[in-house]
Design a protein around this motif. Structure first.
Motif: not given
Length: 642
Positions: A30-50
Motif C-alpha cells: 500500500g502506501a507503506n513498506y513492511v519488513g521483519l523486525s531488526p529488534f526482535s526475532n519474528e517470522r511475520t513482518p510487523s515492522f512498518t515504514v511510512s
C-alpha cells in the motif's frame, strides 16, 4: 555540537525508506513498506515504514521514530553520531560549533572507543602503504595473495610494525587515552603499568560495524613459528561483540539484498578474494562458530544462505549440527564443496569469476539432502548407525518452522533413506510434540524475577492511570498531531486553527497520563510562542517519551486498500467528514471522564464525612458537578447527532 542549519539540511535530505532499507529488507504494501523486525526475532513482518510521515514503527517491540531514532535504537548511536552517519550518506558537510578533531576525548565512552579504533585502522593502513617495512612485508603478502590496490583500500587492510610500541607510543603522543587503548585490545598492559602493541608484525584486517565504522581487528602473523598464534583477534568490548558481527557484511549487504542470497565463508581472505572477483554478497563468521545473532543479521536481507566449504571432510562434519540453527531461523540453506585442497579464496583465484560461479551453480546442494548423503556414506551398511542417521536427519527437518517445506524434505529423504514416509512423519511429529512439551514446561518453571512484582508499599505509592482514561488523553494528542494545523471551518467558529482551539478548550483539564501531559504542555508553549507545531516537530523532538507517543499514534499497522470501495461498494466512515464532531467529541468525552472522576471522589468523601456542615458543602459540590456532567452529555449528544 552540530549546528541547526546542518541538522535542517540533513532532515531535508533523509529518505527514511532508503535509510532503513540499508538494514532491513522492505517490501511495499500500500502506501507503506513492511519488513521483519531488526529488534526482535519474528517470522511475520510487523515492522512498518511510512515514507509519507517519515517514521518507522515496530509493532513487535514497540519501538518507533524517525530515521535518526532508528539508527540510535539499532546501532546504539548517540544523536550526533546518527546525524553524522546520515550526513555522510547524503554528502552533507557537518558544521559544528566546536570541531570534534580538537577534542580527542569525546564525552561519550563508546564514541571514544570508536575513535581510537578508527585511528588505529588509519595508522595500520598508512604503515602498510607508506613505510618500507610495511611495503616489503605486509604489502608484498597482500599482493602475493592477489589482492588489488582497490581491495586493499576498500577494506582498509593494514600492517602493524614488528616493534613493541610503534602504535601505542604514537597513539599516546597524539593524545589518545591509555584506558581506551586497553579496552579496544589494541594495547596490552605490562606488570609495570606500561603498554605494548598487541599486533606486532602482523597484517591487519579491520572489522567494520554494520554502518561501516572500524570496531575491531584480526591480525595474521607471517612468521612460521608454531608457537606464535596464526591469528589474534580483538577482545570483546563495548563496541565489539563477535557473536553479533559478520566480517564483510558492511560491504556485502546491498549485494545480498539485490541477489537475494548470501554466501557464507570461513575466513577474511575468502571474503576478500570472492568480493574482488565481483561476487560481493559474501560474508564470514571470522573464525568463530556461527551464532544465532549472525544468522538473524543475514535474515534481515535474505532468506537464502549458501555455505561455501573448503572440502575438509572432518571440518564439514563438525559444522553440520551447528548449521541446524540456520534452519531453525527459517532460512533456506544450500552447501557447495570445492575440490580437495581448495577453499573459496584459492579456487576463485585459480579459475576466475565465471568458472567459480559455474561451479557454485552446478554443485549447489540443499543442506538437508547434503547432510543425509554425508551421514549415510559414513554409516555404510551398519543398521544401527543408519537408524541414528535417520533420527539425526529428522531432527534437522523438525527445526524447519515451515511445515510445507518440512513435508517436502520428508518426502525426499524417505526416498534417499529407503524408509516409509509415514515412519519419518511419525518420528517428526513425535520430536515436535516433545519440543512443545519441553518449551511449555520451561515456561511453567520460569522463576519470578524481582522485576515481575512490586512490594505492597510500591503499589500504593502512586496509582497508575486507568487505561480508558489514558486512551482519552492519547486521543487528544492524536488529533493535535493530525489536525492541529488545519483551519477551522465550522458554524460559529472561524479564523482559527484546530490546535490552538483545542489547547484553549482544554485549559481547565489536568492530564494524568505522563507522556500525554508532557505533549499537551509542549504544544501549548509552542502556541504561546506563535508557533503551530506539526507532526515532524514531534517526530524529531529530543525527548524520547514525546517521540514514542507521537509515532505510536501516527503509525498504523494496517491500511485500507484504495480499491476497497470499488471492489465492495462499502464506504468506511472518515472522521474528517465531520471535523466538528471529531474534535469537540474528543474534548468533551475527556471532560466528561474527568468530571466522572471528580464525582467518584466526592462520593467517596461523602461516605467518610461525619460533620454535617462538611456534608452540606460536599453535597453542594456534588450537585454542581452533576449539572456539569449533564450539560456535557447534552452537548455531546447534540454535537455527535448533528
Amino acid at each position: 555540537m552540530i549546528t541547526k542549519p546542518t541538522i535542517d539540511r540533513i532532515m531535508e535530505a533523509i529518505d527514511i525508506v532508503e535509510v532503513v532499507g540499508e538494514f532491513v529488507q522492505l517490501k511495499k504494501r500500500g502506501a507503506n513498506y513492511v519488513g521483519l523486525s531488526p529488534f526482535s526475532n519474528e517470522r511475520t513482518p510487523s515492522f512498518t515504514v511510512s515514507p509519507a510521515k517519515g517514521i518507522f514503527k515496530d509493532f513487535s517491540s514497540g519501538k518507533g521514530g524517525s530515521a535518526v531514532t532508528f539508527l540510535m535504537e539499532l546501532e546504539k548511536f548517540t544523536y550526533p553520531e546518527a546525524l553524522k552517519w546520515l550526513a555522510k550518506k547524503y554528502g552533507i558537510e557537518v558544521e559544528e560549533t566546536i570541531e570534534s578533531s580538537e577534542n580527542k576525548e569525546e564525552e561519550n565512552h563508546r564514541e571514544s572507543l570508536m575513535i581510537v579504533s578508527g585511528y588505529a585502522a588509519k595508522f595500520f593502513h598508512e604503515s602498510l602503504l607508506e613505510t618500507e617495512e610495511g611495503q616489503n612485508i605486509g604489502l608484498s603478502y597482500f599482493k602475493e595473495r592477489g589482492f588489488t590496490s582497490e581491495t586493499i583500500k576498500k577494506f582498509e587492510l593494514g600492517y602493524s610494525p614488528d616493534q613493541w610500541e610503534a602504535f601505542t607510543a604514537k597513539a599516546l603522543k597524539e593524545g589518545y587515552q591509555q584506558q581506551f587503548l586497553e579496552e579496544t585490545g589494541l594495547s596490552v598492559k605490562r606488570d609495570n603499568g606500561t603498554l605494548y602493541d598487541r599486533y606486532r608484525g602482523r597484517v591487519m584486517f579491520p572489522i567494520h560495524s554494520f554502518t561501516g565504522r572500524v570496531i575491531a581487528f584480526g591480525g595474521r602473523t607471517l612468521k612460521t613459528d608454531k608457537n606464535v598464534p596464526k591469528y589474534i583477534n580483538s577482545p570483546e568490548s563495548e563496541i565489539y561483540h563477535k557473536s553479533n558481527i559478520l566480517y564483510g557484511l558492511y560491504f556485502a549487504k546491498k549485494a545480498i539484498r539485490d541477489e537475494d542470497n548470501c554466501y557464507l565463508v570461513e575466513g577474511y581472505a575468502d571474503v576478500l578474494s570472492v568480493h574482488q572477483a565481483g561476487i560481493e554478497n559474501v560474508v564470514a563468521s571470522s573464525g568463530t562458530s556461527l551464532t544465532v545473532e549472525q544468522i538473524r543479521l543475514i535474515g534481515r536481507f535474505t532468506k537464502n544462505v549458501t555455505i561455501l566449504y573448503d572440502g575438509d571432510a572432518a571440518g564439514i562434519k563438525a559444522s553440520l549440527r551447528g548449521l541446524d540453527m540456520i534452519l531453525e531461523e527459517g532460512l533456506n540453506v544450500k552447501v557447495v564443496l570445492f575440490p580437495d585442497g581448495h577453499d573459496p579464496d584459492s579456487y576463485v583465484r585459480l579459475v576466475g569469476t565465471s568458472a567459480f560461479k559455474a561451479h557454485i551453480d552446478k554443485n549447489r546442494k540443499d543442506f538437508i539432502l547434503y547432510k543425509t548423503d554425508i551421514l549415510l556414506k559414513e554409516a555404510g551398511n551398519d543398521p544401527i548407525r543408519r537408524a541414528d542417521v535417520i533420527r539425526e536427519i529428522v531432527e534437522s527437518i523438525a527445526k524447519i518452522p515451515d511445515s510445507i517445506k518440512a513435508s517436502v524434505f520428508i518426502k525426499e529423504c524417505s526416498h534417499i533413506l529407503e524408509i516409509d514416509e509415514r515412519a519419518l512423519l511419525s518420528e517428526l511429529n513425535k520430536m515436535r510434540l516433545n519440543k512443545a512439551k519441553k518449551d511449555s514446561q520451561q515456561q511453567a518453571n520460569r522463576q519470578i524475577e524481582p522485576s515481575d512484582y512490586l512490594p505492597p508499599e510500591e503499589l500504593q505509592a502512586e496509582p497508575p492511570v486507568k487505561k480508558d482514561e489514558s486512551n482519552q488523553e492519547r486521543e487528544i494528542v492524536r488529533l493535535l498531531l493530525l489536525y492541529g494545523s488545519k483551519m477551522i471551518d465550522w458554524d460559529g467558529i472561524a479564523n482559527t486553527y484546530i490546535g490552538p482551539f483545542m489547547i484553549a478548550e482544554l485549559g481547565d483539564v489536568e492530564f494524568d497520563h505522563p507522556p500525554s501531559k508532557k505533549f499537551v504542555e509542549l504544544y501549548g508553549k509552542e502556541v504561546e510562542n506563535g508557533i503551530l507545531p506539526d507532526e515532524q516537530f514531534f517526530i524529531h523532538f529530543p525527548d524520547k517519551d514525546i517521540v514514542d507517543l507521537s509515532v505510536t499514534l501516527l503509525a498504523t499497522r494496517y491500511t485500507l486498500s484504495e480499491n476497497w470501495y470499488e471492489m465492495h461498494k462499502i464506504l468506511v466512515p472518515d472522521e474528517q467528514m465531520n471535523m466538528k464532531a471529531t474534535i469537540l467529541g474528543a474534548i468533551f468525552h475527556l471532560k466528561k471522564q474527568k468530571v466522572g472522576k471528580i464525582l467518584d471522589g466526592l462520593r467517596g468523601e461523602l461516605q467518610k464525612v461525619e460533620n454535617e456542615a462538611d456534608t452540606e458543602i460536599l453535597l453542594t459540590q456534588y450537585m454542581h458537578m452533576k449539572k456539569v456532567e449533564k450539560s456535557i452529555s447534552d452537548y455531546l449528544g447534540s454535537v455527535i447527532l448533528k
